[in-house]
Design a protein around this motif. Structure first.
Motif, PDB file in Angstrom:
ATOM      1  N   ALA A   1       0.836  -1.213   0.000  1.00  0.00           N
ATOM      2  CA  ALA A   1       0.000   0.000   0.000  1.00  0.00           C
ATOM      3  C   ALA A   1       0.865   1.256   0.000  1.00  0.00           C
ATOM      4  O   ALA A   1       2.069   1.196   0.189  1.00  0.00           O
ATOM      5  CB  ALA A   1      -0.911  -0.013   1.222  1.00  0.00           C
ATOM      6  N   ASP A   2       0.222   2.371  -0.200  1.00  0.00           N
ATOM      7  CA  ASP A   2       0.916   3.651  -0.228  1.00  0.00           C
ATOM      8  C   ASP A   2       0.988   4.298   1.145  1.00  0.00           C
ATOM      9  O   ASP A   2       0.090   4.135   1.969  1.00  0.00           O
ATOM     10  CB  ASP A   2       0.129   4.644  -1.103  1.00  0.00           C
ATOM     11  CG  ASP A   2       0.414   4.456  -2.572  1.00  0.00           C
ATOM     12  OD1 ASP A   2       1.564   4.659  -2.959  1.00  0.00           O
ATOM     13  OD2 ASP A   2      -0.532   4.105  -3.319  1.00  0.00           O
TER      14      ASP A   2
ATOM     15  N   THR B   1       4.586   7.835  -1.490  1.00  0.00           N
ATOM     16  CA  THR B   1       4.039   8.665  -2.557  1.00  0.00           C
ATOM     17  C   THR B   1       3.844  10.096  -2.063  1.00  0.00           C
ATOM     18  O   THR B   1       3.101  10.320  -1.108  1.00  0.00           O
ATOM     19  CB  THR B   1       2.679   8.104  -3.032  1.00  0.00           C
ATOM     20  OG1 THR B   1       2.904   6.785  -3.546  1.00  0.00           O
ATOM     21  CG2 THR B   1       2.069   8.976  -4.120  1.00  0.00           C
ATOM     22  N   ALA B   2       4.554  11.027  -2.683  1.00  0.00           N
ATOM     23  CA  ALA B   2       4.363  12.436  -2.330  1.00  0.00           C
ATOM     24  C   ALA B   2       3.245  13.002  -3.192  1.00  0.00           C
ATOM     25  O   ALA B   2       3.163  12.707  -4.389  1.00  0.00           O
ATOM     26  CB  ALA B   2       5.649  13.211  -2.553  1.00  0.00           C
ATOM     27  N   ILE B   3       2.378  13.793  -2.576  1.00  0.00           N
ATOM     28  CA  ILE B   3       1.278  14.424  -3.314  1.00  0.00           C
ATOM     29  C   ILE B   3       1.578  15.919  -3.401  1.00  0.00           C
ATOM     30  O   ILE B   3       1.680  16.595  -2.375  1.00  0.00           O
ATOM     31  CB  ILE B   3      -0.077  14.241  -2.577  1.00  0.00           C
ATOM     32  CG1 ILE B   3      -0.328  12.784  -2.211  1.00  0.00           C
ATOM     33  CG2 ILE B   3      -1.218  14.827  -3.404  1.00  0.00           C
ATOM     34  CD1 ILE B   3      -0.556  11.869  -3.371  1.00  0.00           C
ATOM     35  N   LEU B   4       1.767  16.388  -4.614  1.00  0.00           N
ATOM     36  CA  LEU B   4       2.118  17.790  -4.796  1.00  0.00           C
ATOM     37  C   LEU B   4       0.996  18.521  -5.528  1.00  0.00           C
ATOM     38  O   LEU B   4       0.748  18.290  -6.713  1.00  0.00           O
ATOM     39  CB  LEU B   4       3.430  17.888  -5.596  1.00  0.00           C
ATOM     40  CG  LEU B   4       3.875  19.275  -6.062  1.00  0.00           C
ATOM     41  CD1 LEU B   4       3.999  20.233  -4.894  1.00  0.00           C
ATOM     42  CD2 LEU B   4       5.200  19.178  -6.799  1.00  0.00           C
ATOM     43  N   LEU B   5       0.295  19.379  -4.790  1.00  0.00           N
ATOM     44  CA  LEU B   5      -0.729  20.211  -5.403  1.00  0.00           C
ATOM     45  C   LEU B   5      -0.165  21.620  -5.459  1.00  0.00           C
ATOM     46  O   LEU B   5       0.134  22.217  -4.427  1.00  0.00           O
ATOM     47  CB  LEU B   5      -2.018  20.195  -4.567  1.00  0.00           C
ATOM     48  CG  LEU B   5      -2.545  18.825  -4.131  1.00  0.00           C
ATOM     49  CD1 LEU B   5      -3.862  18.972  -3.386  1.00  0.00           C
ATOM     50  CD2 LEU B   5      -2.722  17.891  -5.317  1.00  0.00           C
TER      51      LEU B   5
ATOM     52  N   ILE C   1      -9.578  17.302  -3.607  1.00  0.00           N
ATOM     53  CA  ILE C   1      -8.634  16.547  -4.455  1.00  0.00           C
ATOM     54  C   ILE C   1      -8.022  15.387  -3.673  1.00  0.00           C
ATOM     55  O   ILE C   1      -7.927  14.265  -4.174  1.00  0.00           O
ATOM     56  CB  ILE C   1      -7.535  17.490  -4.989  1.00  0.00           C
ATOM     57  CG1 ILE C   1      -8.156  18.520  -5.944  1.00  0.00           C
ATOM     58  CG2 ILE C   1      -6.429  16.697  -5.688  1.00  0.00           C
ATOM     59  CD1 ILE C   1      -7.229  19.663  -6.314  1.00  0.00           C
ATOM     60  N   LEU C   2      -7.642  15.641  -2.434  1.00  0.00           N
ATOM     61  CA  LEU C   2      -7.064  14.562  -1.630  1.00  0.00           C
ATOM     62  C   LEU C   2      -8.081  13.456  -1.383  1.00  0.00           C
ATOM     63  O   LEU C   2      -7.743  12.271  -1.402  1.00  0.00           O
ATOM     64  CB  LEU C   2      -6.529  15.104  -0.305  1.00  0.00           C
ATOM     65  CG  LEU C   2      -5.199  15.836  -0.460  1.00  0.00           C
ATOM     66  CD1 LEU C   2      -4.883  16.669   0.774  1.00  0.00           C
ATOM     67  CD2 LEU C   2      -4.067  14.834  -0.718  1.00  0.00           C
ATOM     68  N   HIS C   3      -9.322  13.840  -1.181  1.00  0.00           N
ATOM     69  CA  HIS C   3     -10.361  12.839  -0.973  1.00  0.00           C
ATOM     70  C   HIS C   3     -10.447  11.903  -2.179  1.00  0.00           C
ATOM     71  O   HIS C   3     -10.531  10.689  -2.048  1.00  0.00           O
ATOM     72  CB  HIS C   3     -11.699  13.532  -0.727  1.00  0.00           C
ATOM     73  CG  HIS C   3     -12.855  12.588  -0.675  1.00  0.00           C
ATOM     74  ND1 HIS C   3     -12.906  11.536   0.213  1.00  0.00           N
ATOM     75  CD2 HIS C   3     -13.994  12.524  -1.412  1.00  0.00           C
ATOM     76  CE1 HIS C   3     -14.035  10.873   0.016  1.00  0.00           C
ATOM     77  NE2 HIS C   3     -14.712  11.449  -0.956  1.00  0.00           N
ATOM     78  N   ARG C   4     -10.374  12.492  -3.374  1.00  0.00           N
ATOM     79  CA  ARG C   4     -10.460  11.661  -4.592  1.00  0.00           C
ATOM     80  C   ARG C   4      -9.225  10.784  -4.748  1.00  0.00           C
ATOM     81  O   ARG C   4      -9.319   9.630  -5.177  1.00  0.00           O
ATOM     82  CB  ARG C   4     -10.657  12.551  -5.804  1.00  0.00           C
ATOM     83  CG  ARG C   4     -12.036  13.196  -5.739  1.00  0.00           C
ATOM     84  CD  ARG C   4     -12.273  14.078  -6.905  1.00  0.00           C
ATOM     85  NE  ARG C   4     -13.480  14.873  -6.674  1.00  0.00           N
ATOM     86  CZ  ARG C   4     -14.279  15.264  -7.646  1.00  0.00           C
ATOM     87  NH1 ARG C   4     -14.014  14.941  -8.889  1.00  0.00           N
ATOM     88  NH2 ARG C   4     -15.338  15.977  -7.368  1.00  0.00           N
TER      89      ARG C   4
ATOM     90  N   HIS D   1      -6.541   5.467  -4.493  1.00  0.00           N
ATOM     91  CA  HIS D   1      -5.321   4.719  -4.142  1.00  0.00           C
ATOM     92  C   HIS D   1      -5.383   4.016  -2.789  1.00  0.00           C
ATOM     93  O   HIS D   1      -4.499   3.220  -2.482  1.00  0.00           O
ATOM     94  CB  HIS D   1      -4.113   5.662  -4.163  1.00  0.00           C
ATOM     95  CG  HIS D   1      -3.857   6.292  -5.495  1.00  0.00           C
ATOM     96  ND1 HIS D   1      -3.157   5.650  -6.493  1.00  0.00           N
ATOM     97  CD2 HIS D   1      -4.218   7.494  -6.010  1.00  0.00           C
ATOM     98  CE1 HIS D   1      -3.098   6.441  -7.554  1.00  0.00           C
ATOM     99  NE2 HIS D   1      -3.730   7.562  -7.293  1.00  0.00           N
ATOM    100  N   HIS D   2      -6.366   4.325  -1.972  1.00  0.00           N
ATOM    101  CA  HIS D   2      -6.516   3.713  -0.643  1.00  0.00           C
ATOM    102  C   HIS D   2      -5.211   3.693   0.158  1.00  0.00           C
ATOM    103  O   HIS D   2      -4.767   2.625   0.587  1.00  0.00           O
ATOM    104  CB  HIS D   2      -7.050   2.278  -0.765  1.00  0.00           C
ATOM    105  CG  HIS D   2      -8.182   2.147  -1.720  1.00  0.00           C
ATOM    106  ND1 HIS D   2      -9.459   2.544  -1.397  1.00  0.00           N
ATOM    107  CD2 HIS D   2      -8.228   1.715  -3.000  1.00  0.00           C
ATOM    108  CE1 HIS D   2     -10.255   2.345  -2.437  1.00  0.00           C
ATOM    109  NE2 HIS D   2      -9.533   1.844  -3.427  1.00  0.00           N
ATOM    110  N   PRO D   3      -4.565   4.843   0.368  1.00  0.00           N
ATOM    111  CA  PRO D   3      -3.296   4.837   1.101  1.00  0.00           C
ATOM    112  C   PRO D   3      -3.486   4.350   2.538  1.00  0.00           C
ATOM    113  O   PRO D   3      -4.486   4.689   3.177  1.00  0.00           O
ATOM    114  CB  PRO D   3      -2.861   6.305   1.091  1.00  0.00           C
ATOM    115  CG  PRO D   3      -4.132   7.071   0.925  1.00  0.00           C
ATOM    116  CD  PRO D   3      -5.000   6.217   0.040  1.00  0.00           C
ATOM    117  N   PHE D   4      -2.516   3.583   3.012  1.00  0.00           N
ATOM    118  CA  PHE D   4      -2.551   3.070   4.386  1.00  0.00           C
ATOM    119  C   PHE D   4      -2.403   4.237   5.366  1.00  0.00           C
ATOM    120  O   PHE D   4      -3.105   4.310   6.374  1.00  0.00           O
ATOM    121  CB  PHE D   4      -1.424   2.052   4.553  1.00  0.00           C
ATOM    122  CG  PHE D   4      -1.191   1.626   5.965  1.00  0.00           C
ATOM    123  CD1 PHE D   4      -2.171   0.935   6.673  1.00  0.00           C
ATOM    124  CD2 PHE D   4       0.022   1.901   6.599  1.00  0.00           C
ATOM    125  CE1 PHE D   4      -1.947   0.536   7.987  1.00  0.00           C
ATOM    126  CE2 PHE D   4       0.243   1.505   7.907  1.00  0.00           C
ATOM    127  CZ  PHE D   4      -0.738   0.829   8.597  1.00  0.00           C
TER     128      PHE D   4
END
Lengths: 322, 259
Positions: A2-3, A38-42, A79-82, A87-90
């Motif tokens: 998982a992520d 996984t880095a999330i960059l908005l 956006i994070l919710h989607r 991806h169902h991150p842990f």
């Protein structure tokens, strides 16, 4: 596999330190558990952050849009919710900062993933995270567990880990477009405003004589100011003193004030909330005076005096003028 | 503008010598004095100031026991018009359950603005406000240090780190969690509290609310609490004030501060 998500925090074109602290903490957890970092960059268009972030992560998911250049809690949350649904991150790491405090708990409700805020440590026990937090303003520590869930959200306190790059991760970059059906945000960013500069710059002082809630009354501020003058130092303070308008805000030390690096920091009647302590990490020697022998300030001080601050102030004045 | 302000009564722990209770789930609270949460005091003041400017009503809400009504009466004395106490019975409350209960009482009511403190002085989570906003489906902002309403929106200041504020426009209805220092909370006299006792204080039981078992299930649980190890930290300077002062002056000199 998982992520583990890390939500990148940036402001005015710079990635904030908390981002690397989270990436470091997440990479430690990934090593133990073989999760994917996984880095999330908005961010805004052509933000130059990718090169900074990529070596820390297995992959970077980036969404670029003018509306994301400055923080907008509605858009970030949506956006994070989607991304979470997809991806169902842990684990999802968000900074326990103004930015994170403004949307992380709402994201938890929206996604159904439980949240723990202001965490100072995280470990994985039997497939579930367990966090350490400080309660009662740092006087007590608490270990908290979560109700079982597919994923969990954690906000990490600033400056509790020192990022050290032990390995290079080959951050694969996935650019993704903003979903067309995003709801209209209910708020709009206007501008940044700097707190006014003052007559003194506490960040340049060699000696700070700093007061906190223990100062008690406004009249007492002058007493300590006299001592600061006698010592050739500058007076500074923690939040409660500014909240009461006893000193202008440019005297405030801490996350919402200034970070300081005096040779000596003399803390008088300051309990030592983390927001304050984070501002004195660069101080040479810290001497604390507090009536409460269990005040958290003593844990970050070199020298401690468990006494009434006014007794110490008077004794110093007598020595200096005698 | 109709405003709801959510408040909490907390133990005063700043100078108290805290002890852990037998179950190791919290500190012993019997001997501690209880007060209004500092952030919430600012939230009440801000609600009353806004009401004075724009008209409307202020309703103070807390979840707690009869003893906690003390802070509701205090809020009424500061100028709130109505108060609601939600009795949780023996429910375990985390941020999620607290926000879920508050939402059930607030939703459907006639309000423009919900105010909370940025966080509470006891568990320092800072999550109830933003969770409540999401349950209610309204706009939200945390750490607010200024509110200027203008029709159906407001220009607000949000405190960021490093002596910086963000200025935002936000649409009503909205929830804002208030940072300390946003105003100067007024003084409350015992006379004032006595006078305010005539104002409406309604009690609601959580059992009478339309909440499911899942709504009332804690998302996080405190497994154990402990005091930090005593050995960590400062070298304690003992002796009378004069000796302490001498030692401080010596430390200053040793560290390159000439006096």
């Amino acid at each position: 596999m998982a992520d583990i998500f890390v939500v990148v925090e940036h402001r005015k074109g710079e990635v904030r330190d908390i981002t690397f602290e989270m990436l470091f903490k997440a990479s430690e957890l990934c090593k133990e558990s073989s999760h994917n970092l996984t880095a999330i960059l908005l961010g805004g268009r052509d933000s130059a952050f990718l090169d900074d972030i990529a070596p820390w992560a297995d992959r970077v998911i980036t969404l670029e849009d003018e509306r994301l250049e400055n923080y907008n809690p509605d858009l970030y949350k949506e956006i994070l919710h989607r991304l979470i649904q997809k991806h169902h991150p842990f684990l999802t790491f968000i900074g326990h900062t103004s930015f994170g405090m403004g949307f992380a708990p709402a994201l938890s409700v929206k996604s159904g993933y439980p949240i723990a805020t202001d965490c100072i440590d995280i470990l994985i026990d039997n497939g579930r995270p367990m966090v350490t937090r400080q309660i009662y303003n740092g006087k007590v520590f608490s270990k908290d567990s979560f109700r079982e869930s597919e994923g969990y959200i954690i906000t990490l306190r600033q400056a509790v880990c020192t990022p050290e790059k032990t390995e290079e991760r080959r951050g694969e970059v996935f650019k993704s477009e903003l979903p067309p059906d995003l709801p209209e945000p209910r708020q709009e960013f206007m501008e940044f405003v700097e707190a006014g500069a003052g007559e003194v710059d506490i960040s340049q002082a060699d000696l700070l004589v700093s007061i906190g809630r223990g100062i008690g009354e406004e009249e007492n501020v002058a007493t300590v100011k006299e001592l600061a003058d006698l010592l050739g130092g500058v007076i500074s303070c923690s939040r409660p003193v500014v909240d009461k308008n006893w000193l202008p805000s440019y005297h405030q030390v801490g996350t919402s004030g200034k970070s300081v690096k005096p040779k000596v920091y003399l803390a008088l009647g300051i309990s030592g909330a983390f927001q304050h302590v984070a501002g004195i990490a660069g101080a040479g020697t810290v001497i604390a005076v507090n009536k409460d022998k269990k005040a958290p300030i003593f844990r970050v001080s070199d020298y401690g005096i468990v006494d009434d601050l006014f007794k110490v102030v008077e004794a110093l004045k007598v020595k200096l003028s005698g | 503008m109709n405003i709801i302000v959510c408040i909490k009564r907390v133990p005063m722990t700043q100078e108290a010598d805290l002890e852990i209770d037998e179950l190791e789930k919290d500190v012993k609270k019997d001997a501690l004095p209880f007060v209004i949460n500092d952030w919430d005091n600012y939230a009440i003041e801000e609600a009353v100031l806004l009401r004075e400017k724009t008209g409307g009503t202020v309703t103070a809400v807390t979840i707690g026991t009869e003893e906690d009504e003390e802070i509701l009466r205090r809020a009424l004395a500061m100028g709130a018009d109505k108060a609601i106490r939600i009795d949780p019975g023996d429910l375990g409350l985390d941020g999620f359950v607290t926000s879920r209960i508050l939402a059930e009482v607030i939703k459907g009511g006639d309000y423009d603005l919900v105010l909370t403190g940025l966080q509470a002085d006891d568990y320092n989570c800072g999550m109830v406000g933003m969770m409540l906003a999401e349950h209610l489906g309204i706009a939200h902002a945390a750490g607010v240090t200024g509110i200027e309403p203008e029709g159906r929106e407001a220009t607000i200041r949000v405190e960021l780190e490093g002596g910086m504020d963000g200025v935002l426009k936000i649409r009503f209805p909205a929830l804002m969690s208030v940072q300390t220092g946003i105003n100067e909370p007024r003084y409350v006299s015992i006379m004032g509290i006595r006078k305010a006792s005539k104002k409406e204080l309604k009690v609601i039981k959580t059992g009478d609310l339309n909440l499911t078992e899942d709504d009332l299930a804690q998302r996080t649980t405190v497994e154990m609490v402990f005091l930090p190890p005593e050995t960590e930290g400062a070298e304690i300077i003992e002796g009378d004030s004069s000796m302490v002062a001498e030692k401080i002056i010596r430390i200053l000199a040793e560290n390159g501060v000439s006096v």
